[in-house]
Design an enzyme around this catalytic site. Structure first.
Site, PDB file in Angstrom:
ATOM      1  N   LYS A 174     -27.112  18.800   0.679  1.00 37.95           N
ATOM      2  CA  LYS A 174     -26.257  17.936   1.485  1.00 37.95           C
ATOM      3  C   LYS A 174     -25.679  16.844   0.585  1.00 37.95           C
ATOM      4  CE  LYS A 174     -27.579  20.085   5.273  1.00 37.95           C
ATOM      5  NZ  LYS A 174     -26.699  20.918   6.083  1.00 37.95           N
ATOM      6  N   ASP A 202     -24.720  26.079   1.433  1.00 38.90           N
ATOM      7  CA  ASP A 202     -24.480  26.251   2.860  1.00 38.90           C
ATOM      8  C   ASP A 202     -23.344  27.236   3.066  1.00 38.90           C
ATOM      9  OD1 ASP A 202     -25.102  25.913   5.509  1.00 38.90           O
ATOM     10  OD2 ASP A 202     -25.033  23.727   5.437  1.00 38.90           O
ATOM     11  N   GLU A 203     -23.083  27.548   4.330  1.00 38.70           N
ATOM     12  CA  GLU A 203     -22.188  28.662   4.633  1.00 38.70           C
ATOM     13  C   GLU A 203     -20.767  28.428   4.165  1.00 38.70           C
ATOM     14  OE1 GLU A 203     -21.457  25.837   7.970  1.00 38.70           O
ATOM     15  OE2 GLU A 203     -23.248  26.527   6.927  1.00 38.70           O
ATOM     16  N   LYS A 332     -31.842  21.155  15.883  1.00 36.44           N
ATOM     17  CA  LYS A 332     -30.600  20.667  16.497  1.00 36.44           C
ATOM     18  C   LYS A 332     -29.725  21.797  17.037  1.00 36.44           C
ATOM     19  CE  LYS A 332     -27.958  20.674  12.141  1.00 36.44           C
ATOM     20  NZ  LYS A 332     -27.258  19.857  11.143  1.00 36.44           N
TER      21      LYS A 332
END
Length: 481
Positions: A174, A202-203, A332
């Site tokens: 991140k 990440d994607e 989440k």
């Protein structure tokens, strides 16, 4: 004229004939052990009977068109017709569970693309249906044997990594986008040396202007190798090789292999054929294959229309991935507890028993096909370790992105907090403690000797994401977590 002759005459009369009268509604049909069986959630338009709607689904997903065609006489149409044989109304709704059997001869061996095109091709846009959802499939062992399955599977992955008896730990770098390649590699290094087994792209990381893929691979592998040397553990980073063409994907995968990476990653958005191609490549080249389910919720989340994620789980196990994101329950992202349990069983177990509360409509025998390692990611943190272990077991990868990189003492401390929490919980479980109820106390006790864990517990405490699940079973009530 006999009733049989009348039936034959009407079957071959020109014009439009209801699907249920063309042989697609067969309430007396007993499915064969070699049949592919699907259960659809069908919402008929007003004036369309549930039997006709079920027959229409069977017809349009196998051999039928809108009218009788004379070329049916040139085939053994009774064999090639799908058979809708059972319709159950869902209490309190205008929806029905329709059970449909397909002859194994309708499908190309070892092809997810053909299977999907056959089952969900045109029929989801069919006007007599308000909505349609593919809830589950029973895939016969005869058909399963035509697929290679996971490139490696859970057992071989643990042998590659030399890690046993606990979940694996990971983290998504991140922020997802914007870091330079060198800073991206620094994040991976800090997280891995702090105690994680994996970090990951990440994607939506590809080869953007701020960080080209080749630079990212080089700097990340520098961090992976440094962390492995310092800790004496096998470390890895999921190198996302998702790209515009198969040629680009193979180029990136080969570069990752040549740098010594143990794993590559692809997105669900590359498509079923590309997924199977990369699974074949991964098996030949001895690399683990991670699948991010990017985009799945566009067709899996709503319970009245689309395709259930348990079906995607089955298809991806057949296709040959080693990992797939499959929900956290406590994070989440969408995830009803019972449904998530059903997904995990589908991915990991050799034999899965029907369990309607978990959305499992059929017994499923996977034979000797290896299991897929589920990945739990999205809004989880060290304070939930007892819940994660209780719900998901140990054959799972727990990925704490913000729960690692957002730690107040830094990235490495965030990773250490996760590792200490995990090992404390595994130790307590192995000692016979009730980790579900004693979990917070176990974590607090471990935190006395770990400032990193204490800081994590102080910052995130009991942060949860409590929303009502949109995809729940219609058999028994189930609470959201």
């Amino acid at each position: 004229m006999s009733s049989t002759e009348n039936k034959k005459k009407s079957r071959w009369a020109s014009g439009v004939t209801p699907y249920s009268e063309m042989g697609y509604w067969r309430p007396d049909y007993e499915p064969s052990e070699t049949d592919v069986i699907c259960v659809f959630r069908v919402t008929p338009q007003e004036g369309v009977s549930p039997e006709e709607a079920a027959a229409a689904v069977a017809g349009e997903s196998s051999t039928a068109t809108w009218t009788v065609v004379w070329t049916d006489r040139l085939t053994a149409y009774d064999n090639y017709q799908a058979k809708a044989y059972r319709v159950d109304q869902i209490p309190g709704t205008d929806q029905y569970f329709a059970y449909i059997a397909y002859s194994i001869d309708l499908f190309e061996e070892g092809s997810i693309a053909n299977l999907a095109s056959s089952i969900i091709g045109n029929v989801f846009g069919f006007k007599p249906l308000k909505a349609l959802r593919l809830e589950d499939m029973r895939i016969p062992l005869h058909y399963i044997k035509t697929f290679q399955g996971p490139a490696h599977g859970i057992v071989v992955e643990r042998e590659y990594l030399d890690k046993y008896g606990r979940p694996l730990l990971g983290a998504t770098i991140k922020p997802k986008l914007g870091l330079s390649a060198r800073n991206y590699g620094r994040v991976a290094y800090e997280a891995l040396r702090g105690g994680l087994d994996f970090t990951k792209d990440d994607e939506n990381i590809g080869s953007q202007p701020f960080m080209r893929w080749r630079d990212r691979f080089l700097y990340v592998m520098e961090g992976v190798n440094r962390a492995a040397a310092e800790t004496g553990e096998v470390k890895g980073h999921y190198m996302n090789v998702t790209a515009a063409t198969m040629e680009d994907m193979y180029e990136r995968a080969e570069f990752a292999r040549d740098l010594g990476s143990v794993i590559i990653m692809i997105d669900l958005t590359v498509g079923y054929t590309a997924i199977q191609s990369m699974a074949n490549w991964a098996r030949k080249n001895g690399m683990l294959l991670h699948l991010h389910r990017a985009g799945h919720a566009t067709f899996t989340r709503q319970k009245t229309h689309g395709v259930s994620f348990r079906v995607i789980s089955k298809w991806m196990r057949l296709a040959g991935v080693d990992h797939i994101h499959a929900g956290t329950i406590v994070g989440k992202l969408e995830g009803d507890p019972n449904m998530i349990h059903g997904y995990y069983k589908t991915l990991r177990d050799s034999k899965v028993e029907m369990n309607l509360q978990e959305g499992l409509f059929f017994d499923q025998d996977w034979g000797s096909m290896p299991g897929v390692m589920p990945v739990a990611s999205g809004g989880i943190h060290a304070g939930q370790m007892h819940l994660l272990l209780h719900h998901l077991g140990e054959d799972v990868i727990l990925q704490f992105g913000g729960g690692t990189i957002g730690h107040p003492m830094g990235i490495s401390a965030g990773a250490t907090a996760n590792r200490v929490a995990l090992e404390a919980m595994i130790k307590a479980r192995n000692e016979g403690k009730d980790i579900l109820n004693e979990g917070p106390e176990i974590l607090q006790k471990a935190a006395r000797l770990s400032p990193s864990l204490q800081a994590a517990l102080d910052v995130w405490k009991d942060v949860t994401f409590n929303y009502e699940s949109t995809d729940t079973p219609d058999v028994l009530p189930t609470p959201s977590v």
